[in-house]
Design an enzyme around this catalytic site. Sequence first.
Site, short mmCIF file in Angstrom:
data_model
loop_
_atom_site.label_atom_id
_atom_site.label_comp_id
_atom_site.label_asym_id
_atom_site.label_seq_id
_atom_site.Cartn_x
_atom_site.Cartn_y
_atom_site.Cartn_z
N GLY A 1 13.10 -98.71 63.22
CA GLY A 1 12.96 -99.92 62.42
C GLY A 1 11.50 -100.30 62.26
N GLU B 1 21.34 -97.40 69.40
CA GLU B 1 21.31 -97.43 70.87
C GLU B 1 22.34 -96.48 71.46
OE1 GLU B 1 18.22 -99.55 70.44
OE2 GLU B 1 18.79 -98.57 72.27
N THR C 1 14.23 -91.46 67.90
CA THR C 1 15.12 -90.60 67.11
C THR C 1 14.33 -89.76 66.10
OG1 THR C 1 16.89 -92.21 67.33
CG2 THR C 1 17.10 -90.63 65.54
#
Length: 632
Positions: A146, A389, A107
Amino acid sequence: MQKTFKNEKILFAEPLFQCDGLAGFTRSELYENAIHRTLRINQLKKEHNWTQEDFDIAIRCLNYEVGFVIHLSMFIPAIERLATDDQKAKWLPLAESYRILGTYAQTELGHGTNLMALETTATFDPRTDEFVLRTPQLSSMKWWPGSLGKTATHAIVLAQLIIGNKNYGMNPFMVQLRSLEDHMPLPGIIVGDIGAKLGANSNDNGFLILNDVRIPRENMLARNSKVTKDGRYIQTSTNKANYATMVLVRLSIIRWAEDTIKNGSLIAIRYSAVRRQSSLQAGGPEMQVLDYQTQQYKIFPSLAASYALFFTYEAMMKEYEIAYAQIMRGNNQLLGQIHGQLSGLKAFASDLVTYELEMCRRSCGGHGYLKASVVGETLLHTLPLVTVEGDNTVMYLQCARYLLKQIAKALAGQDVDEPTSYLKKDILSYTCPVQKGEHCTNPNYLLKIYTQRAHSAIASVARQLQFDLESGKDQSSAFNNNLVSLVQAAKAHCQLCLMKNFVESVSALERTCSENLASVLRQLCLYFGLHGIVTASGEFLESEAIGLQQLEWIKAEELKSLAAIRPNAVALVDAFDLHDQTVMSALGRYDGNAYQHLFEAAKREPMNQTQVPPAYYKYLRDLIKGQPLAKL
Ligand SMILES: CC(C)(COP(=O)(O)OP(=O)(O)OC[C@H]1O[C@@H](n2cnc3c(N)ncnc32)[C@H](O)[C@@H]1OP(=O)(O)O)[C@@H](O)C(=O)NCCC(=O)NCCSC(=O)/C=C/CC(=O)O
Ligand SMILES: Cc1cc2nc3c(=O)[nH]c(=O)nc-3n(C[C@H](O)[C@H](O)[C@H](O)COP(=O)(O)OP(=O)(O)OC[C@H]3O[C@@H](n4cnc5c(N)ncnc54)[C@H](O)[C@@H]3O)c2cc1C
């Protein structure tokens, strides 16, 4: 429900894992505590010869409140799915031994859903046999991954592969971000944390700018496509195979959703059993709020959803394992099915639990607004599931795209996949199986109603799309004109999947479990089916899967079901076999002493560590004594 974690006593004997809701921790403390937990669990695994499954269950016992989850849930699985055998031999031992810590950097600030539009580039330089990675503009920087902010030493960076002046689309590249000597960002790497979030603040989601970072050619994870030394692009599998990691995580999100809704329903039901408030008889004793029909109506859906998602996860895990065993052998026949199914079910499961968790929180009254109840924290921790997701709307549309292809095959007399086999039926030959009131107590009859509603929703949007195309709309306008109906059709299919898995699982269990247990599970399955029809009654009526008379019978049976579930409600959440330290809620403790645990939690509040707050000396003392206030 959850496989009893035989090592629970070992885990929760340690203060590190006993933090009651981690209240009062700063972000840095949460971050450090999470890393400490992961590494301590790893030590316990070695000390007690735990299996990988024990390790995974330990992390679930801690509600994933551990460090570098992405390293475990995406970075390692991505290497397993996207790397060649040689690359696996190099990177997996390093990752599994934590010699490198990774993230999955896909992303960007400007794009998350639309992978085709990702701006990060990896340009092949044949002179040096390297790729040059670049985030060309502000919107290109990686944003959200993350552990990217402060932890990851490496990232699997998804970038557009450029050879010469041709773009070969999104491909995965292993990029080292930080020195393994002093953890400083390497040249050309600008990295940091994106800031505080609504929840999950122990996770250092980060940003990454790549300024002409050079990596060797062998760092392109090349299971599905590679670049030769002379710059030729060779595709060895469908380029969608590079999306494989996301499919796996969508499956794990169904499990995550199941875990969170079990926590929420356990807290709400245990607290509702001990909370006494008001009475229906003037002057009578105060009632357990769990005995109010409205309280049952609010929280029994979360109880039923806990079991429905458990059975659906088990079924989808089997479906996934079959599909990916074939795909890893190069047979992509089931790729579309598993993608379509998991896209929709990830969206449906996360939508369902975020809604029901808020109902669980509300059912706890004022105490549901305290962090010590943990039900609000659980909701905050679960909210990202509707986005990560794949944003849910986009995932439903992927599922709908799959369903449209399946119904086209069915109408053309071709074979369809097992999950959509109902589309082969003649939709006009349907007769509602519920012809009298007592028929509502048969889950198999309800399953037929769900099937007809899903079939009708898919057929209806397919017809409308066809009509729009035939009336001259172009493909994208026709699609955009029907997106809401496409999402609705996908939801109908997913709800059918949950009901089907619930009915089939209970029917299988009946053959081996006691009749007492079977009847309780049948009752819960029936309730799940009835409640699902009532909450979407408009769609069930519109599809003519039921008529108004059937709806009346079904609504009455649903309310009767509440009373039938009531005697077993507490036992059904106790059956989750969740340790108090997993649930961490002052309201949901096994001993039922909610008020005592609430007061204990209040006493632990950092503000209560002194009787007189510092603000008294700064502001209140003079005010209360009528002294003139100094200029503030
Ligand atoms: C929305 C997507 C799927 C669009 O993908 P795109 O490449 O634009 O393709 P199409 O929609 O045109 O579909 C082409 C073709 O590919 C098939 N397909 C798409 N996705 C997959 C897949 N994952 N596996 C297999 N096949 C797939 C599709 O069915 C079509 O097949 P046809 O036969 O019909 O041609 C895509 O942009 C997408 O997935 N977007 C979502 C991005 C996403 O999920 N990001 C997650 C980032 S990681 C993350 O969030 C981590 C969180 C950590 C945490 O959980 O805390
Ligand atoms: C807690 C958290 C952790 C994350 N971790 C990671 C990670 O580790 N690695 C990683 O790569 N990413 C990660 N992400 C990013 C995540 O994958 C993206 O946020 C997600 O894919 C959604 O993309 P987006 O944010 O660009 O939303 P957008 O796609 O911009 O969505 C905005 C709105 O537009 C709508 N929309 C978008 N496209 C369409 C369409 N085609 N049709 C109809 N409506 C549309 C959406 O439905 C939504 O309502 C994380 C995100 C969060 C919140």
